[in-house]
Design a protein around this motif. Sequence first.
Motif: not given
Length: 492
Positions: A157, A198, A202-203, A205-208, A211, A232, A234, A239
């Motif tokens: 993170r 970054r 962040d995309r 981390f925020s959407t899961g 990409q 992502p 976990r 989280t």
Amino acid sequence: MRSVARLLNGGFDADTTVTAVTRMLHIGLRADHIVLELRESGARPPRRIGSAAPPVSAAGSSGAILIRVPLAHEGLGLGVLEAAFASDPEVPEPDRGTEREVLDTVADLLAPFLSSLELSADLASEVAVQSREMEDQRRFTGLVIDTLPLGLYIVDRQYRIVIWNRKRETGTQGLRRDAVVGRPVFDVLTRQPAAQLRAEFDRVFSTGEIQQSEQAVVQAGKTRYYRLNKIPMRLDGETITHVITIGEDVTEWRAVQGQIMQAEKLGAVGQLAAGVMHEINNPLATIGACGAAIQVHVDQLPLRLRAQVDEYLEIIEREVQRCGRIVDGLLDFSRSKPVAKAAVPLNALADETLFLLKHHHRFRRINVERSFHASAPATIGSGDRLTQVLMSLLLNAADAVADDGTVIVRTYPSPGRDGEVVLEVEDNGVGIALADQSRLFDPFYTTKPAGRGTGLGLSICYGIVEEHRGRIEVESEPGRGAIFRLFLPGAS
């Protein structure tokens, strides 16, 4: 009993504590010896800890009085507490009830102590086994990650690198893991702007969501393409704690896919050519007949015009014949019929093509330069088809430059591969946008205004070059002209 209790709570190791207790009993009970026989796990024999006097057993001395008190705790047998007393045959045997009572009490105190030690030992052994298993599992997982033919790294993170696999060490940047693990990813991966990198993390981390992107990297003058997947991860719960990035070199895959797609497009061109080439033969025949008719009347022209008209008629006749061969070649191409090939000197081919174009209206307003390498090897192929390719490239170059612009034709041995020859057409015209470069060789795709191009020229050129086991490349920047290079195998 208080002394025994103090010993058991003194924090000493098991052997020291048990030895001290047996010696205390040995002295206090005036026994020949006191021995604690501890049960061992597995097939090992019981372990005996006791007073300094030699152990005596019932079978070892018929004149001894032996008292054995079992040690047990919560149904678990831990061993035996043994005491031996010498007896005198002439003296009546004394009552040993007091000694037995003392031994029973000590056994009751020792049993929980020994049980806790055994549980601690078992727990320590289990922890050690689990630790070894976990270490083996970590080693196995690390080996799997390092064996992957993919570049892989993981950030947390705080965007710190926590995993950096072997492929990343030996890849394009060649950074050792001990030099990057723990560092911010932006300090390590500098090809991409930090703000953009970054935003990609962040995309995730925020959407899961996974990409996917593609990145072009120039290495030693060659462009390589990498497909990047950010996944992502976990550790606990929902989280997202980390992002896994996997990079795959897809340069060869893209090249193969491009060849397959181009082959399919050229197949469509072949089908189209088969439908229209028959119709072109008729006007070609008419042009040829008109040229022949004019030739009959050349002698009636003034002398000052005969030479020029003769030259024009010769060009018309030659080009009609060449067009006929091209039409036949396109028809053969649509039928996948092999074409006769011979040695083709590229310097002579380029000279002849430029001669054919010198009267073309587009070439009257531009400068044409020749740069032919004397040792440029010949290639094996069809001179007519290669002339068609060069003529198409020259006409496109003439369209791209302004009045008084420059077009350069070069030949030279390939610097990259022995025996290969390069035929190059360069112009200083408007250039080609990057978005258009990937589609230049698609059938019916053209950047020219409506009515000025069919979009077939470069796609046919591509097919002819492929047929000659060569390749065609383009290098261009908007406003800075373009270079088309044909790489052809040299005649051995």
